[in-house]
Design an enzyme around this catalytic site. Sequence first.
Site, PDB file in Angstrom:
ATOM      1  N   CYS A   2       0.846  -1.189   0.000  1.00  0.00           N
ATOM      2  CA  CYS A   2       0.000   0.000   0.000  1.00  0.00           C
ATOM      3  C   CYS A   2       0.884   1.243   0.000  1.00  0.00           C
ATOM      4  CB  CYS A   2      -0.937   0.091   1.198  1.00  0.00           C
ATOM      5  SG  CYS A   2      -2.089  -1.252   1.317  1.00  0.00           S
ATOM      6  N   ARG A  27       3.610  -0.299  -4.994  1.00  0.00           N
ATOM      7  CA  ARG A  27       3.398  -0.837  -3.648  1.00  0.00           C
ATOM      8  C   ARG A  27       2.078  -1.585  -3.517  1.00  0.00           C
ATOM      9  NH1 ARG A  27       6.857   1.737   0.050  1.00  0.00           N
ATOM     10  NH2 ARG A  27       5.526   1.151   1.797  1.00  0.00           N
ATOM     11  N   TRP A  74      -2.894  -2.711  -1.562  1.00  0.00           N
ATOM     12  CA  TRP A  74      -2.628  -4.137  -1.705  1.00  0.00           C
ATOM     13  C   TRP A  74      -3.434  -4.793  -0.586  1.00  0.00           C
ATOM     14  CZ3 TRP A  74      -0.651  -8.180   1.219  1.00  0.00           C
ATOM     15  CH2 TRP A  74      -0.283  -9.331   0.511  1.00  0.00           C
ATOM     16  N   ASN A 100      -1.315   2.339   5.824  1.00  0.00           N
ATOM     17  CA  ASN A 100      -0.448   1.291   5.270  1.00  0.00           C
ATOM     18  C   ASN A 100       0.000   0.434   6.441  1.00  0.00           C
ATOM     19  OD1 ASN A 100       1.508  -0.238   3.943  1.00  0.00           O
ATOM     20  ND2 ASN A 100       3.080   1.318   4.278  1.00  0.00           N
ATOM     21  N   GLY A 101      -0.305  -0.845   6.402  1.00  0.00           N
ATOM     22  CA  GLY A 101       0.094  -1.725   7.502  1.00  0.00           C
ATOM     23  C   GLY A 101      -1.059  -2.605   7.912  1.00  0.00           C
ATOM     24  N   GLU A 496      15.642 -18.829  -8.597  1.00  0.00           N
ATOM     25  CA  GLU A 496      15.273 -17.482  -9.029  1.00  0.00           C
ATOM     26  C   GLU A 496      14.556 -17.520 -10.387  1.00  0.00           C
ATOM     27  OE1 GLU A 496      14.940 -14.812  -7.657  1.00  0.00           O
ATOM     28  OE2 GLU A 496      15.066 -13.229  -9.125  1.00  0.00           O
ATOM     29  N   LYS A 500      10.846 -16.078 -10.894  1.00  0.00           N
ATOM     30  CA  LYS A 500      10.527 -15.027 -11.878  1.00  0.00           C
ATOM     31  C   LYS A 500       9.380 -15.475 -12.771  1.00  0.00           C
ATOM     32  CE  LYS A 500      11.965 -12.159 -10.552  1.00  0.00           C
ATOM     33  NZ  LYS A 500      12.836 -11.974  -9.414  1.00  0.00           N
ATOM     34  N   GLU A 503       6.041 -15.477 -10.801  1.00  0.00           N
ATOM     35  CA  GLU A 503       5.566 -14.142 -10.426  1.00  0.00           C
ATOM     36  C   GLU A 503       4.861 -13.419 -11.557  1.00  0.00           C
ATOM     37  OE1 GLU A 503       9.354 -12.302  -8.983  1.00  0.00           O
ATOM     38  OE2 GLU A 503       8.048 -11.626  -7.378  1.00  0.00           O
ATOM     39  N   HIS A 519      15.013 -38.089  -6.616  1.00  0.00           N
ATOM     40  CA  HIS A 519      14.434 -38.452  -5.318  1.00  0.00           C
ATOM     41  C   HIS A 519      12.949 -38.094  -5.237  1.00  0.00           C
ATOM     42  CE1 HIS A 519      18.341 -39.601  -3.865  1.00  0.00           C
ATOM     43  NE2 HIS A 519      18.825 -38.450  -4.300  1.00  0.00           N
ATOM     44  N   LYS A 616       5.640  -4.452  -4.579  1.00  0.00           N
ATOM     45  CA  LYS A 616       7.095  -4.345  -4.573  1.00  0.00           C
ATOM     46  C   LYS A 616       7.672  -4.420  -3.167  1.00  0.00           C
ATOM     47  CE  LYS A 616      10.985  -3.491  -6.760  1.00  0.00           C
ATOM     48  NZ  LYS A 616      11.508  -4.670  -7.461  1.00  0.00           N
TER      49      LYS A 616
HETATM   50  C1  AGP Z   1      11.119 -10.420  -6.245  1.00  0.00           C
HETATM   51  O1  AGP Z   1      10.883 -10.546  -7.604  1.00  0.00           O
HETATM   52  C2  AGP Z   1       9.933 -10.462  -5.428  1.00  0.00           C
HETATM   53  N1  AGP Z   1       8.983  -9.489  -5.837  1.00  0.00           N
HETATM   54  C3  AGP Z   1      10.057 -10.674  -3.940  1.00  0.00           C
HETATM   55  O2  AGP Z   1      10.372 -12.020  -3.765  1.00  0.00           O
HETATM   56  C4  AGP Z   1      11.088  -9.831  -3.161  1.00  0.00           C
HETATM   57  O3  AGP Z   1      12.379 -10.197  -3.519  1.00  0.00           O
HETATM   58  C5  AGP Z   1      10.862 -10.037  -1.662  1.00  0.00           C
HETATM   59  O4  AGP Z   1       9.582  -9.592  -1.313  1.00  0.00           O
HETATM   60  C6  AGP Z   1      11.893  -9.333  -0.812  1.00  0.00           C
HETATM   61  O5  AGP Z   1      11.868  -7.959  -1.013  1.00  0.00           O
HETATM   62  P1  AGP Z   1      13.059  -7.050  -0.515  1.00  0.00           P
HETATM   63  O6  AGP Z   1      14.265  -7.431  -1.278  1.00  0.00           O
HETATM   64  O7  AGP Z   1      12.614  -5.639  -0.782  1.00  0.00           O
HETATM   65  O8  AGP Z   1      13.238  -7.333   0.945  1.00  0.00           O
END
Ligand code: AGP
Length: 621
Positions: A2, A27, A74, A100-101, A496, A500, A503, A519, A616
């Site tokens: 947010c 956000r 969010w 926010n929170g 990773e 990606k 996501e 396994h 983000k």
């Molecule tokens: C990355 O593509 C993600 N959006 C997410 O996993 C991110 O890396 C994670 O939330 C940690 O965020 P930060 O690096 O700002 O702590």
Amino acid sequence: MCGIVATIGSRQAAPLLMQGLQRLEYRGYDSAGIATTSNNQLHCRKVEGKLIRLREQLDRSPVAGTCGIGHTRWATHGKPDALNAHPHLDSADEVAVVQNGIIENHRLLRQQLQQEGVCFRSQTDTEVVPHLVARALGQLQGEVAEADLLRLAVTRAIDQLEGAYALAVIWAGLPQELVVVRHQAPLLIGLGEGQFFCASDTPALAEVASTILSLDNGEMARLTPLGVELFDPSGQRTQRTPQPLCGAEHVADKRQFRHFMLKEIHEQADVATAWVERCLYGPPTDHLSPVLDDVGHVQLLACGTSRHAALVGAHLLEQLADIPTTVHYASEFRYAPPPLAAKTLTIAVTQSGETADTLAALTIELERRRSREGLGEPLQLLGITNRPHSSLGRLVPQIIDIAAGLETGVAATKSFLGQMLALYSIALRLASQRHSGVSASEQLIACREGLEQLPEQLSALLQTMDQQCATLAHEFAETQDVIYLGRGINYPIALEGALKLKEISYIHAEGYPAGEMKHGPIALVDQYVPVVSIATPGRVFEKVLSNAQEAKARDARLIGIGPECADTEIFDVLLPIPPVHELISPLLTVIPMQLLAYHVAAHRGLDVDQPRNLAKSVTVE
Ligand code: AGP
């Protein structure tokens, strides 16, 4: 999570709020709204969906007023729709609040307010706040000076709140005043010319404010067209000198690219160039000496992509510098920290510097370590971040700024490279301390030489790989599942790559250490499940190829990431990278991972920069 913005001054609030919200949309973007005050009336507009819909509504039905608050959401409590969108109002439509929170005790407060006859309009945790402020205003009116009224009403309301939050509050009864408060969620005050602002993050303040003040936990601010007054948690006036805000670096610009993510992937050659100049050829970073001088063990705290960078760092610290290293999910560490050990260096890795789990884990560690300072143990804590002025920066004195520049795409790319490079710096430094002078290990020398070549190699790879991944992406359009394999230092890159793809393309993907396939996960493999395998020369090259063969024998379509050579002919498609030293390879193998995920999502016509359900900065637990 947010974004909140607020402004007061001589200019109309709505356009300024919209500009700020646009820069905070990363956000959260499932609903949005603004409220302004003018002529002792509150004007509120809110919509489900992205800001563009709010803009359309404001075009149809504008709001007047030079004081206002805004929010891009969010969802945590209540589904993303217009009723649950912020701002939330009291029953008389006079008090408006953005938050926010999370207000953790909102259920109890809601019940109490309902017993007093309050009707709720949303399912959110936030809605209790305007009702509590309205109730406090009723109690305080006539009892305190007008200048203190809204601030004291907000104080009385937040005395009842539990959780982590940042709030901005306006009231139709005092249309030239707004009150903001920070309690474990970021909030900044921006000072412009005759106009004052408040926002969750600096991009919203770029170009409108020349200086900023970052609120500390428990601090409150009263903003009027005449200026800003700060109050400490006990309600006493306090003062701080604002810091300059360099505008340009906080403004997001896609340049010629279709999406921020693609632009940010391509910026990685610049990130590497700056790092090489700073860390390989620049002066030594003496400020890190106290924490790096006597390290017996390293523990890394992080989430998501940052945790994958930490896993690469752990491999380097163990294999290059001989230092036992553990990587923790920050969200797990905070409730089950391992026993304390002497000479432990704790490193928090976070792009945003605002991730709630990472900050909480670090705070726990900070408290545990402080209790041992009396025993003569130094406080060995370090933060790696792209946002040195974030909450992380205020928690830890020693920060490595990865300086990757503003990252707008929700999927982290260039910050991942920057985080890995920061960990290379630490590993190289600790390794040199161990293998000093003539005894410098061969690995260490090869690693340094390899890193010197990195900017050029990245730049060439980005040029060629973009088109190759775009072509390959067509094949993935209908795919349901993908398996990513890697070993050793490239296992985190497999994780990773899978993250990606999940996501941004919403395709199910899993990353595995290649040797682990047999396994269990190999049961998933058939002609419909492509396998992406990282096969770079080094200790486990032949093993990785054998693991890939095992998948091929079960009809998987094999996509390889590695150098062009006879061995890599087993792959149906090869995404070639230069033949570099094993320990350098993750810095290159990640490029096809990012580009493949990007092109698959773009090919599927998805919102690459703002994927569903994500944000983000994850500032809630
Ligand atoms: C990355 O593509 C993600 N959006 C997410 O996993 C991110 O890396 C994670 O939330 C940690 O965020 P930060 O690096 O700002 O702590």
